[in-house]
Design a protein around this motif. Structure first.
Motif, PDB file in Angstrom:
ATOM      1  N   THR A  91       0.596  -0.894  -0.355  1.00 36.75           N
ATOM      2  CA  THR A  91      -0.124  -0.052   0.052  1.00 36.75           C
ATOM      3  C   THR A  91       0.337   1.329   0.261  1.00 36.75           C
ATOM      4  O   THR A  91       1.988   1.526   0.682  1.00 36.75           O
ATOM      5  N   GLN A 114      -2.526   6.243  -6.568  1.00 35.14           N
ATOM      6  CA  GLN A 114      -2.265   5.227  -4.899  1.00 35.14           C
ATOM      7  C   GLN A 114      -3.119   3.641  -5.469  1.00 35.14           C
ATOM      8  O   GLN A 114      -3.727   3.351  -5.716  1.00 35.14           O
ATOM      9  N   THR A 116      -3.967   0.331  -2.939  1.00 39.65           N
ATOM     10  CA  THR A 116      -4.419   0.611  -1.460  1.00 39.65           C
ATOM     11  C   THR A 116      -4.538  -1.069  -1.756  1.00 39.65           C
ATOM     12  O   THR A 116      -5.481  -1.609  -2.280  1.00 39.65           O
TER      13      THR A 116
END
Length: 119
Positions: A91, A114, A116
């Motif tokens: 992450t 991003q 995650t």
């Protein structure tokens, strides 16, 4: 206008895969070393992988070796990061970087994407 645009991030379950893309404009990636970095929560930015203009590629870090692969498509002015068997430690915000020292020193960064990993 010089630009690097990353895409392909998102939310993925542990064990899943993602393929990040980085598309360049305003310059030609074939003459640059292209790199992927990541910065996890509360961590410093770290180098994940790079591929040189001469065709050498290297995954950096024991935690991602065997799971991540970097590639480039000069015809599409792009570089990719294939990430498999993702876990929570992956992450992070992933950044694309282009740099070279000849004929002039140049360095460009993307805005990041991003990733995650969570169930």
């Amino acid at each position: 206008q010089v630009q690097l645009v990353e895409s392909g991030g998102g939310l993925v379950q542990p064990g899943g895969s993602l393929r990040l893309s980085c598309v360049a404009s305003g310059f030609t990636v074939s003459t640059y070393t292209m790199s992927w970095y990541r910065q996890g929560p509360g961590k410093e930015r770290e180098l994940v992988a790079f591929t040189t203009s001469g065709g050498t590629s290297l995954i950096v870090g024991d935690s991602v070796k065997g799971r991540f692969t970097i590639s480039r498509d000069n015809a599409k002015n792009s570089v990719y990061l294939q990430m498999n068997s993702l876990n929570a430690e992956d992450t992070a915000v992933y950044y694309c970087k282009a740099w070279r020292t000849y004929p002039i020193k140049s360095e460009y960064w993307g805005q990041g994407t991003q990733v995650t990993v969570s169930s």
